[in-house]
Enzyme design. Structure first.
Site, PDB file in Angstrom:
ATOM      1  N   PHE A 178      -3.069  -8.842  -1.386  1.00  0.00           N
ATOM      2  CA  PHE A 178      -2.991  -7.736  -0.431  1.00  0.00           C
ATOM      3  C   PHE A 178      -4.001  -6.662  -0.800  1.00  0.00           C
ATOM      4  CE2 PHE A 178      -0.118  -6.716  -3.882  1.00  0.00           C
ATOM      5  CZ  PHE A 178      -0.337  -5.367  -4.119  1.00  0.00           C
ATOM      6  N   CYS A 179      -4.316  -5.826   0.198  1.00  0.00           N
ATOM      7  CA  CYS A 179      -5.226  -4.691   0.004  1.00  0.00           C
ATOM      8  C   CYS A 179      -4.854  -3.619   1.033  1.00  0.00           C
ATOM      9  CB  CYS A 179      -6.686  -5.121   0.147  1.00  0.00           C
ATOM     10  SG  CYS A 179      -7.058  -5.946   1.708  1.00  0.00           S
ATOM     11  N   THR A 180      -5.646  -2.580   1.144  1.00  0.00           N
ATOM     12  CA  THR A 180      -5.269  -1.434   1.972  1.00  0.00           C
ATOM     13  C   THR A 180      -5.104  -1.797   3.445  1.00  0.00           C
ATOM     14  OG1 THR A 180      -6.508  -0.013   0.471  1.00  0.00           O
ATOM     15  CG2 THR A 180      -5.836   0.946   2.573  1.00  0.00           C
ATOM     16  N   ILE A 207      -1.632  -3.129   3.459  1.00  0.00           N
ATOM     17  CA  ILE A 207      -0.552  -2.203   3.110  1.00  0.00           C
ATOM     18  C   ILE A 207      -0.215  -1.279   4.276  1.00  0.00           C
ATOM     19  CG2 ILE A 207       0.121  -0.340   1.533  1.00  0.00           C
ATOM     20  CD1 ILE A 207      -2.048  -1.611  -0.408  1.00  0.00           C
TER      21      ILE A 207
END
Length: 327
Positions: A178-180, A207
């Protein structure tokens, strides 16, 4: 939701754009004419950026992009604020829309399997799944998911080397990343798929999408989320968070960090004090002096000031135009 005036929209899409340099002036003109601030990156592999302004204006820019031949539907995440969190509007030409430094990686063809926010908790709670936070270390330090591994990246370009040393396709059978906003995971999952990993997943929309879709009472997210604009961080409600930012190194800082003797507004903080030369600190100090002088003159928000100035210019132009026909 709070009654807030301005829409901030994070957007990206991996798509072949052979004429991306031609798009640049057209896109900049559309942003300016709609009074939209922020930065959009263009490259042969696609588009990436975050823009802000009045909701109708921001969506006009998004519509223009999606109507442009060859682009189509763009991945977007929305949030709202009381002020425009950018100072200027920019459209930049880049080699990659998110820099990982791996050539000939087709993210569109190789990327992993999307996981919707409402299915994410179940996936990362599985003990057989290795959960990896692909963001930089300073982002991870202020918030992340339970069970997630922090690779300790200074930049995203370090991820391929970290993966080589720490991940093995036979041992790590299931991987969730996952990332922003989702864009970095398009590349990180594509890299692993190309290197022989079969079961690779990533959080759809990142996110920000998770925080907007999953109630806080059900959330496995702890802390705040770093965002790349003047809000610095957002909380679980996607409202501006509790962190400030060191305007020398751009790292998020707390009120406690500001008590340090190494902290000087706009010049240095505990994180960067030893990294920055005396010459650079002098330059930062002069820049901060000019910012303070502007504040004293009532120019307390450059982005907002520019936004209002643009509205006034448009109104003046409109009045001049109409006066010709009224006379």
């Amino acid at each position: 939701m709070l009654q807030e005036n301005y829409l901030t929209c994070a957007l990206y899409k991996f798509v072949a754009l052979p004429e991306f340099e031609i798009i640049r002036p057209k896109l900049k003109k559309i942003m300016d004419s709609n009074n939209v601030f922020g930065t959009i990156l263009l490259a042969s592999e696609g588009i990436n950026g975050t823009i802000s302004g009045l909701p109708k204006s921001v969506l006009s820019v998004v519509d223009w992009l999606e109507d442009y031949p060859g682009i189509g539907k763009v991945e977007i995440k929305k949030s709202y604020s009381k002020e425009v969190p950018f100072y200027r509007s920019k459209v930049k030409i880049k080699k990659e829309i998110v820099t990982m430094g791996v050539e000939k990686l087709d993210s569109d063809a190789y990327s992993g399997e999307y996981v919707e926010p409402d299915k994410w908790n179940e996936l990362i709670s599985d003990p057989d799944v290795l959960v990896i936070d692909t963001r930089n270390d300073y982002e991870v330090s202020i918030g992340s998911f339970d069970y997630a591994v922090d690779p300790g990246l200074k930049t995203f370009k370090e991820f391929p080397q970290w993966a080589d040393k720490n991940l093995h396709s036979k041992k790590n059978k299931k991987i969730a990343m996952f990332c922003t906003g989702g864009i970095r995971c398009e590349k990180s999952t594509a890299l692993l798929k190309k290197r022989g990993f079969d079961e690779v997943y990533h959080l759809k929309g990142g996110i920000l999408n998770y925080l907007s879709k999953v109630p806080e009472t059900d959330s496995l997210w702890t802390g705040e989320c770093f965002v790349f604009d003047n809000r610095v961080t957002v909380n679980h409600s996607l409202e501006q968070g509790s962190y400030d930012q060191c305007h020398a190194c751009r790292r998020p800082i707390t009120e406690e960090d500001k008590v340090s003797k190494r902290y000087e507004k706009g010049v240095s903080c505990d994180f960067c004090f030893a990294e920055v030369s005396k010459e650079r600190k002098s330059q930062f100090a002069e820049r901060q002096k000019q910012v303070d002088l502007a504040k004293n003159r009532g120019e307390d928000h450059i982005g907002k000031g520019a936004f209002e100035a643009n509205k006034k210019r448009k109104l003046s132009k409109h009045l001049r135009f109409n006066s010709v026909y009224d006379s």
